[in-house]
Design a protein around this motif. Structure first.
Motif, PDB file in Angstrom:
ATOM      1  N   UNK A  50       0.842  -1.209   0.000  1.00 41.07           N
ATOM      2  CA  UNK A  50       0.000   0.000   0.000  1.00 41.07           C
ATOM      3  C   UNK A  50       0.873   1.254   0.000  1.00 41.07           C
ATOM      4  N   UNK A  51       1.952   1.246   0.779  1.00 36.65           N
ATOM      5  CA  UNK A  51       2.852   2.402   0.797  1.00 36.65           C
ATOM      6  C   UNK A  51       3.563   2.564  -0.541  1.00 36.65           C
ATOM      7  N   UNK A  58       5.433   3.119  -9.262  1.00 38.47           N
ATOM      8  CA  UNK A  58       6.516   2.478  -8.523  1.00 38.47           C
ATOM      9  C   UNK A  58       7.811   3.148  -8.981  1.00 38.47           C
ATOM     10  N   UNK A  59       8.455   3.836  -8.038  1.00 41.17           N
ATOM     11  CA  UNK A  59       9.660   4.585  -8.340  1.00 41.17           C
ATOM     12  C   UNK A  59      10.884   3.881  -7.755  1.00 41.17           C
ATOM     13  N   UNK A  64      13.600   0.198  -1.408  1.00 47.49           N
ATOM     14  CA  UNK A  64      13.782  -0.337  -0.048  1.00 47.49           C
ATOM     15  C   UNK A  64      12.497  -1.013   0.440  1.00 47.49           C
ATOM     16  N   UNK A  65      11.346  -0.417   0.147  1.00 49.28           N
ATOM     17  CA  UNK A  65      10.076  -1.030   0.545  1.00 49.28           C
ATOM     18  C   UNK A  65       9.825  -2.321  -0.236  1.00 49.28           C
ATOM     19  N   UNK A  66      10.200  -2.327  -1.514  1.00 48.16           N
ATOM     20  CA  UNK A  66      10.058  -3.550  -2.321  1.00 48.16           C
ATOM     21  C   UNK A  66      10.918  -4.678  -1.757  1.00 48.16           C
ATOM     22  N   UNK A 157       8.680  -9.085  -7.946  1.00 49.49           N
ATOM     23  CA  UNK A 157       8.124  -8.358  -9.093  1.00 49.49           C
ATOM     24  C   UNK A 157       8.199  -6.860  -8.873  1.00 49.49           C
ATOM     25  N   UNK A 158       7.809  -6.413  -7.685  1.00 44.09           N
ATOM     26  CA  UNK A 158       7.881  -4.969  -7.380  1.00 44.09           C
ATOM     27  C   UNK A 158       9.329  -4.472  -7.395  1.00 44.09           C
ATOM     28  N   UNK A 159      10.252  -5.293  -6.905  1.00 44.05           N
ATOM     29  CA  UNK A 159      11.666  -4.906  -6.917  1.00 44.05           C
ATOM     30  C   UNK A 159      12.174  -4.777  -8.347  1.00 44.05           C
ATOM     31  N   UNK A 160      11.773  -5.699  -9.197  1.00 42.32           N
ATOM     32  CA  UNK A 160      12.192  -5.625 -10.608  1.00 42.32           C
ATOM     33  C   UNK A 160      11.633  -4.386 -11.281  1.00 42.32           C
ATOM     34  N   UNK A 161      10.409  -4.039 -10.967  1.00 42.25           N
ATOM     35  CA  UNK A 161       9.805  -2.841 -11.571  1.00 42.25           C
ATOM     36  C   UNK A 161      10.488  -1.589 -11.023  1.00 42.25           C
TER      37      UNK A 161
END
Length: 163
Positions: A50-51, A58-59, A64-66, A157-161
C-alpha cells in the motif's frame, strides 16, 4: 479380576496417554503459530505494498520497501516451513504413542483408536468435498506455503519494476 490392570500398567497407560495428549497439544500449537506468522506476514506485506503503490507509480525510491516485501515473503516462508516441520514431528510422535496405547491396552475384539479413525477417514475421504479440495490443493500443508510464496513473488516483481 483378570481384566483389571496392575498399578504399574495403569501408571504406564496414564503416562502414555498424557504424553500423547501433550504432543497433540504441541502439534496444534505449532499450527496456530504457523497460521499467525503467515497472517502477520500478509498484513505487513499489504501495508508495504500500500505504501509503495500509494502514489500510483513504482519509483526507484520505493526499492527499499520492495526489498522489505521480499524479506517478509522469505521470512514468512521460512517460518511456515519451520512450524510445519515442528507440527509434523509432534504429530508423528503422538501417533507412535497412540499406536503403543492401542497395542498394549486396546488389543481386544473391539476396534482400537487407529481402526476407529481409519473408519471415520474412509467415510470423509469418500465425499466430493474432500476429493475436490485435495485435487486443488493436494495437501493443506502446501497451502500454508503458497501465501508466503505469493508475498515473495510480489516483492520480487515490485523490486524488478522499481529497479
Amino acid at each position: 479380576m483378570p481384566d483389571q490392570l496392575s498399578d504399574t500398567a495403569k501408571a504406564r497407560k496414564d503416562l502414555l496417554w498424557g504424553m500423547y495428549a501433550d504432543l497433540r497439544l504441541h502439534s496444534r500449537h505449532a499450527e496456530t503459530l504457523r497460521s499467525n506468522v503467515v497472517n502477520f506476514s500478509i498484513v505487513i506485506a499489504s501495508l508495504l505494498i500500500a505504501a509503495i503503490s500509494a502514489d500510483g507509480h513504482i519509483w526507484r525510491s520505493d526499492l527499499a520497501l520492495c526489498l522489505g516485501v521480499v524479506s517478509v515473503g522469505l521470512l514468512g516462508l521460512g517460518f511456515a516451513a519451520s512450524y510445519t516441520e515442528l507440527h509434523e514431528r509432534n504429530r508423528r510422535r503422538a501417533m507412535r504413542l497412540r499406536d503403543a496405547l492401542d497395542a498394549e491396552f486396546l488389543s481386544g475384539p473391539e476396534p482400537d483408536i487407529e481402526d476407529l479413525l481409519e473408519e471415520s477417514d474412509r467415510s470423509h475421504e469418500a465425499g466430493r468435498l474432500y476429493r475436490w479440495s485435495r485435487a486443488i490443493t493436494g495437501s493443506t500443508q502446501r497451502f500454508w506455503f503458497a501465501l508466503p510464496v505469493l508475498v515473495l513473488v510480489s516483492g520480487v516483481t515490485l523490486t524488478a519494476v522499481a529497479a
